[in-house]
Design an enzyme around this catalytic site. Sequence first.
Site, PDB file in Angstrom:
ATOM      1  N   PRO A 285      -4.314   1.123   3.893  1.00 27.00           N
ATOM      2  CA  PRO A 285      -3.845   0.602   2.609  1.00 27.00           C
ATOM      3  C   PRO A 285      -2.360   0.882   2.395  1.00 27.00           C
ATOM      4  O   PRO A 285      -1.870   1.954   2.741  1.00 27.00           O
ATOM      5  CB  PRO A 285      -4.684   1.365   1.574  1.00 27.00           C
ATOM      6  CG  PRO A 285      -5.086   2.623   2.251  1.00 27.00           C
ATOM      7  CD  PRO A 285      -5.063   2.386   3.741  1.00 27.00           C
ATOM      8  N   ARG A 287      -0.002  -1.328  -0.399  1.00 31.70           N
ATOM      9  CA  ARG A 287       0.262  -1.669  -1.792  1.00 31.70           C
ATOM     10  C   ARG A 287      -0.628  -0.899  -2.779  1.00 31.70           C
ATOM     11  O   ARG A 287      -0.155  -0.403  -3.802  1.00 31.70           O
ATOM     12  CB  ARG A 287       0.031  -3.165  -1.989  1.00 31.70           C
ATOM     13  CG  ARG A 287       0.389  -3.690  -3.372  1.00 31.70           C
ATOM     14  CD  ARG A 287      -0.103  -5.138  -3.561  1.00 31.70           C
ATOM     15  NE  ARG A 287       0.144  -5.968  -2.411  1.00 31.70           N
ATOM     16  CZ  ARG A 287       1.253  -6.670  -2.207  1.00 31.70           C
ATOM     17  NH1 ARG A 287       2.196  -6.685  -3.104  1.00 31.70           N
ATOM     18  NH2 ARG A 287       1.407  -7.385  -1.112  1.00 31.70           N
ATOM     19  N   CYS A 353      24.612 -13.608  -6.540  1.00 30.49           N
ATOM     20  CA  CYS A 353      25.031 -15.008  -6.579  1.00 30.49           C
ATOM     21  C   CYS A 353      24.058 -15.898  -5.826  1.00 30.49           C
ATOM     22  O   CYS A 353      24.355 -16.393  -4.733  1.00 30.49           O
ATOM     23  CB  CYS A 353      26.441 -15.120  -6.018  1.00 30.49           C
ATOM     24  SG  CYS A 353      27.578 -14.140  -6.988  1.00 30.49           S
TER      25      CYS A 353
HETATM   26  C1  LIG Z   1       1.012  -4.750   5.722  1.00 31.51           C
HETATM   27  C2  LIG Z   1      -0.118  -4.204   6.468  1.00 31.51           C
HETATM   28  C3  LIG Z   1      -1.012  -3.330   5.858  1.00 31.51           C
HETATM   29  C4  LIG Z   1      -0.934  -2.962   4.404  1.00 31.51           C
HETATM   30  O1  LIG Z   1      -1.175  -4.045   3.582  1.00 31.51           O
HETATM   31  P1  LIG Z   1      -1.284  -3.833   1.985  1.00 31.51           P
HETATM   32  O2  LIG Z   1      -1.542  -5.180   1.483  1.00 31.51           O
HETATM   33  O3  LIG Z   1       0.017  -3.281   1.540  1.00 31.51           O
HETATM   34  O4  LIG Z   1      -2.408  -2.875   1.754  1.00 31.51           O
HETATM   35  C5  LIG Z   1      -2.014  -2.794   6.630  1.00 31.51           C
HETATM   36  N1  LIG Z   1      -2.143  -3.107   7.950  1.00 31.51           N
HETATM   37  C6  LIG Z   1      -1.295  -3.948   8.564  1.00 31.51           C
HETATM   38  C7  LIG Z   1      -1.470  -4.236   9.992  1.00 31.51           C
HETATM   39  C8  LIG Z   1      -0.262  -4.524   7.851  1.00 31.51           C
HETATM   40  O5  LIG Z   1       0.569  -5.361   8.465  1.00 31.51           O
END
Ligand SMILES: *Cc1c(COP(=O)(O)O)cnc(C)c1O
Length: 427
Positions: A285, A287, A353
């Site tokens: 995880p 975000r 800009c």
């Molecule tokens: C970006 C990514 C995540 C995390 O995704 P979230 O939406 O931020 O939880 C996990 N695994 C991989 C391989 C990613 O590219």
Amino acid sequence: MNPTLLPGHPHFHYREGELFVEELRLTDLARQHGTPLFVYSKAAMLAALAAYQRGFAGRKAKICYAMKANSSLALLQVFARAGCGFDIVSGGELERVLAAGGRPQDIIFSGVGKTRAEMRRALELGIGCFNVESEAELDVLSEVAVALGRVAPVSIRVNPDVDPKTHPYISTGLKGNKFGIAHDRAVAAYQHAAGLPGLKVAGIDCHIGSQITEPAPYLDAMERILDLVEAVEAKGIRIGHIDFGGGLGIAYNGDQPPAADALWQALFARIDARGFGDRQFMIEPGRSLVGNAGICVTEVLYLKPGEDKNFCIVDAAMNDLPRPAMYQAFHAIAPLRAGSEGARRYDVVGPVCESGDWIARERELAVHAGDLLAVMSAGAYCMSMASNYNTRGRAAEVLVDGTQSWLIRERETPAELMRSERLLPGS
Ligand SMILES: *Cc1c(COP(=O)(O)O)cnc(C)c1O
């Protein structure tokens, strides 16, 4: 007076009309450190993590923070100390984990374009697993490992081909995108991997997208992954761990994503029913661990009324908060001093800009020049995507823990921005 909570942001609240993070008044932090200023709540980060930890209670599981969401060292420290591993996507992120005190064996390395140099460094350090995204990458990784006299633990990122119903730029588990290996190629790819001298098959991996707000795509993806585990193991290749990626959404604008513990309860009901409950589970995880733990405080510079639109020009811009320009993303705007008298409808824009430099559109705000605003849900994919466009230094960052605060990143100066450049010789 009872503190008024902002929906989706339990660690940010109004007390007597003033916006607080935990026990600190945001106006005080802005006065002390200037704006634009990112402010993170440690309690919010740990509460988000705790929801996952509850979901995995009593299971063999590892939570690997997908640090591309926010890779500031102090945030990595918080998660490392709380027992997290890390999902990295570059050699630079690898060095950040080490700098923050994370352990190499707790690192998994994702990404479609790992270089040989990145593989070598990760193998020398002994990272936990490589999430391999193509058959060509399997061959190169094996070659690099053999040359070093090492064996690379791998999981193959498979594409379950389910639609996470999210923005097309942040949907990754469908057939037509660059990530992972197609579901119907996966068994062959595992057989190929198992025959390579530099690799050891450790697990299976998927990541279907980002800002997912419904459980259905996850449940579908889990069924498809478990089908594959059965198919691969029928060929005599043991899948030790199941890595289910990240992607869980947060409340940006009244979204109601499932809570991490409720989601995993539903997933484990399926997993147990199919007899896989005792496997090791990993997740990545990003975000959902940091997005609503952070805000960006910005000062209103000018109000510019117009015939069609009124503009509220602030000192934060697309270089600090790139999500609206990149994905038409929504960030809630909360004034640091509550009040609605004389509210008008504004587009909140930055000084850069570009017409794409907007932060929020069509918002009712009662603002004056000099007021401070919080751009909410700015913990994920803001500072880690920030740029120096228009030779703007990146903002400062503060981490708050109860009544204490730490400056965790100083504001970048123009001299720092020019430090690695060289002038031509002569005159
Ligand atoms: C970006 C990514 C995540 C995390 O995704 P979230 O939406 O931020 O939880 C996990 N695994 C991989 C391989 C990613 O590219």
